[in-house]
Design an enzyme around this catalytic site. Structure first.
Site, PDB file in Angstrom:
ATOM      1  N   HIS A  38      87.863   0.848  12.210  1.00 15.89           N
ATOM      2  CA  HIS A  38      87.755   1.976  11.570  1.00 15.89           C
ATOM      3  C   HIS A  38      88.768   3.166  11.897  1.00 15.89           C
ATOM      4  CE1 HIS A  38      82.980   1.270  11.989  1.00 15.89           C
ATOM      5  NE2 HIS A  38      83.794   0.565  10.972  1.00 15.89           N
ATOM      6  N   GLU A  41      89.126   6.627  14.048  1.00 13.60           N
ATOM      7  CA  GLU A  41      88.524   6.675  15.341  1.00 13.60           C
ATOM      8  C   GLU A  41      89.518   6.597  16.373  1.00 13.60           C
ATOM      9  OE1 GLU A  41      84.184   4.669  14.125  1.00 13.60           O
ATOM     10  OE2 GLU A  41      85.365   3.655  15.538  1.00 13.60           O
ATOM     11  N   HIS A 230      86.080   1.415  19.614  1.00 19.98           N
ATOM     12  CA  HIS A 230      85.494   2.610  18.658  1.00 19.98           C
ATOM     13  C   HIS A 230      85.252   3.815  19.051  1.00 19.98           C
ATOM     14  CE1 HIS A 230      83.985  -0.364  15.282  1.00 19.98           C
ATOM     15  NE2 HIS A 230      84.279  -1.248  16.263  1.00 19.98           N
ATOM     16  N   GLU A 312      81.922   2.228  22.378  1.00 21.62           N
ATOM     17  CA  GLU A 312      81.918   3.678  21.787  1.00 21.62           C
ATOM     18  C   GLU A 312      82.169   4.803  22.681  1.00 21.62           C
ATOM     19  OE1 GLU A 312      81.300   3.941  18.422  1.00 21.62           O
ATOM     20  OE2 GLU A 312      80.244   2.154  17.701  1.00 21.62           O
TER      21      GLU A 312
END
Length: 519
Positions: A38, A41, A230, A312
């Site tokens: 992504h 990010e 991420h 994350e």
């Protein structure tokens, strides 16, 4: 380290002789780290840099141990087109690449296609039961060429004096395999002939994509760890998503690495880590795409690898600082102490993200018992086995509680479906609802039957519908002359209803008042 190099995959890597493939190592497991699938990010790049800088330290025994026992495959940017264009989650075609790992297309998703092929390739020989990182320094009889032990301690620096084998003999064509003849090919036993054992793995492909196979050879240790980096916009803190396993021991093993990271990083929140089955197959709210297509889940399904994770990191802050990070042992004060715990949300900096990246590397050493400066002896657990045992007990306790809750709900549902004994005294036919209500009011309150509860709910629903009919008539905005009173509002009271008493001023108003009542 061997003299042989990894095989070249036609179409996945440049065929130029000036860019040869990496060398092979005996018995070393592969660590696969990827980032920026992504493109927006950016914290994932800081975590990536933290791990990379930690691996390149020359005077840290932990970094030396990582290079000595593992081979690292690092992908700093899976979606360079999206990064260049300033996209947030998609590539140049508007596709979320973290949902196509189940069936990547060589032409449409080249980076994901290559990652999956290589992951299956590196993990292909893990079923042979070889490749313990603690044995990676030992020589094996299958080696055709050995490098000196001083050179083999560092898997990043390649000696220039070692001659390479011709690249043409190591090239593999992916386009030549087909679905029919690539289901699985067993070659002659390498122990008896000295030939490399080959296995063919075929990834499912959609119409128009090139079906390709990956030949397993080389790093016989398989994949030790896969982490896709991420960033998260809503959930605070740094945390890991892992996969769910029905077996208690396997599920606890999946939770082990995140627990070790939390013991080595001040910002990894283990209580926020998720290992549920729902999180493996949940659909995105906007697109409806399932998380089954993410790298963590799809690569686990393709190979059976246990330690597959998604890391994350919140862009802004965490819930707290992890106060359970002890001092490292045997370091003579060389390892930086952890940050002091704080009950207030912590504002993240680049250094904090890099610290999480270093925690990944240190936790990997603890996972395989290779850490020369382990913190585990100074924790509440004292050893790796104790950490693993605590996680097994945790899994059992959580699942036992879930089963007890489920049994209680099922029991309550069954009791509601059974007729109450007081119902037997009620008339078989009731012509008037009020008569039935009066009869039921004469019964003890403790014996209120499901029938009475149903009738009460029916009365409330009828009154609610009547109120909505009246409100619907008033929902259209009407013009009321200044100084006059609005129309009378319905006042309804009852279970589940709120009584609304609205008074509007009639003095000092000029012009017209536009009043709308919206429920």
């Amino acid at each position: 380290m061997r003299a042989e190099r990894e095989r070249s995959f036609t179409g996945l890597f440049p065929d130029s002789a000036c860019e040869p493939r990496p060398r092979l190592f005996d018995g070393k497991k592969v660590v696969f780290i990827s980032s920026r699938v992504h493109p927006g990010e950016t914290p994932s790049s800081h975590v990536f840099n933290g791990l990379l800088n930690f691996l390149l330290r020359t005077d840290d025994p932990r970094s030396q141990a990582l290079r000595r026992h593992f081979v690292f495959k690092l992908v700093p940017m899976l979606n360079p087109d999206g990064v260049f264009r300033g996209h947030y989650r998609t590539d140049s075609r508007g596709v979320n690449l973290n949902r196509v790992y189940l069936d990547p297309n060589r032409e449409l998703h080249p980076s994901i296609f290559a990652v999956k092929q290589l992951f299956v390739h590196y993990h292909g020989d893990s079923a042979d039961g070889v490749g313990d990182p603690r044995d990676s320094g030992k020589s094996t009889g299958d080696c055709t060429s050995q490098i000196s032990s001083s050179q083999a301690t560092d898997s990043i620096c390649v000696p220039a004096a070692v001659a390479s084998v011709p690249e043409q003999s190591n090239r593999i064509s992916l386009a030549s395999s087909s679905r029919e003849d690539a289901v699985g090919t067993e070659m002659t036993d390498p122990k008896s002939t000295g030939q490399t054992q080959l296995r063919v793995h075929v990834a499912p492909s959609s119409e128009g994509s090139t079906v390709c196979g990956a030949l397993s050879s080389g790093h016989a240790g398989g994949v030790a760890l896969y982490v896709d980096l991420h960033a998260h916009a809503t959930k605070r803190g740094c945390f890991l998503y892992g996969n769910h396993f029905a077996d208690e021991a396997l599920h606890a093993e999946s939770m082990l690495f995140p627990r070790l990271v939390s013991l080595n990083s001040a910002h990894l929140d283990f209580e926020h880590c998720v290992f549920s089955e729902k999180n493996m197959y949940a659909a995105d709210k906007r697109t409806g795409q399932s998380k089954e297509g993410s790298g963590r889940v799809a690569l686990h399904h393709a190979t059976g690898a246990i330690h597959c994770y998604t890391l994350e990191c919140n862009y802004n802050s965490g819930r707290k600082c992890n106060g359970k990070v002890p001092a490292a042992g045997g370091d003579d004060g060389r390892v930086s102490p952890a940050e002091p715990p704080s009950p207030f949300p912590h504002k993240y900096s680049v250094e904090d993200f890099e610290e999480v990246g270093r925690g990944l590397g240190v936790a990997l050493l603890d996972l395989y018992g290779l850490n020369p400066m382990s913190r585990l002896p100074n924790t509440e657990f004292g050893s790796l086995d104790a950490v693993r045992a605590s996680l097994v007990e945790r899994v059992r306790a959580v699942r036992a509680k879930a089963e007890a809750t489920k049994a209680t709900l099922n029991k309550g549902k069954a009791s509601d479906e059974e007729p109450d004994q007081s119902e037997m005294a009620l008339p078989a036919t009731v012509g008037d609802q009020s008569t039935l209500t009066e009869d039921q009011d004469q019964l003890p309150k403790s014996s209120t039957s499901p029938t009475k509860r149903t009738l009460n709910a029916k009365k409330i629903e009828e009154r609610r519908l009547e109120l909505r009919r009246q409100i619907r008539a008033a929902k259209t905005c009407q013009r009321i002359p200044g100084g006059s009173s609005p129309w009378p509002l319905p006042s309804v009271s009852g279970k589940g209803m709120a009584v609304m008493d609205i008074q509007m001023p009639t003095q000092g108003l000029s012009g017209n008042l536009l009043w709308c009542f919206l429920h």
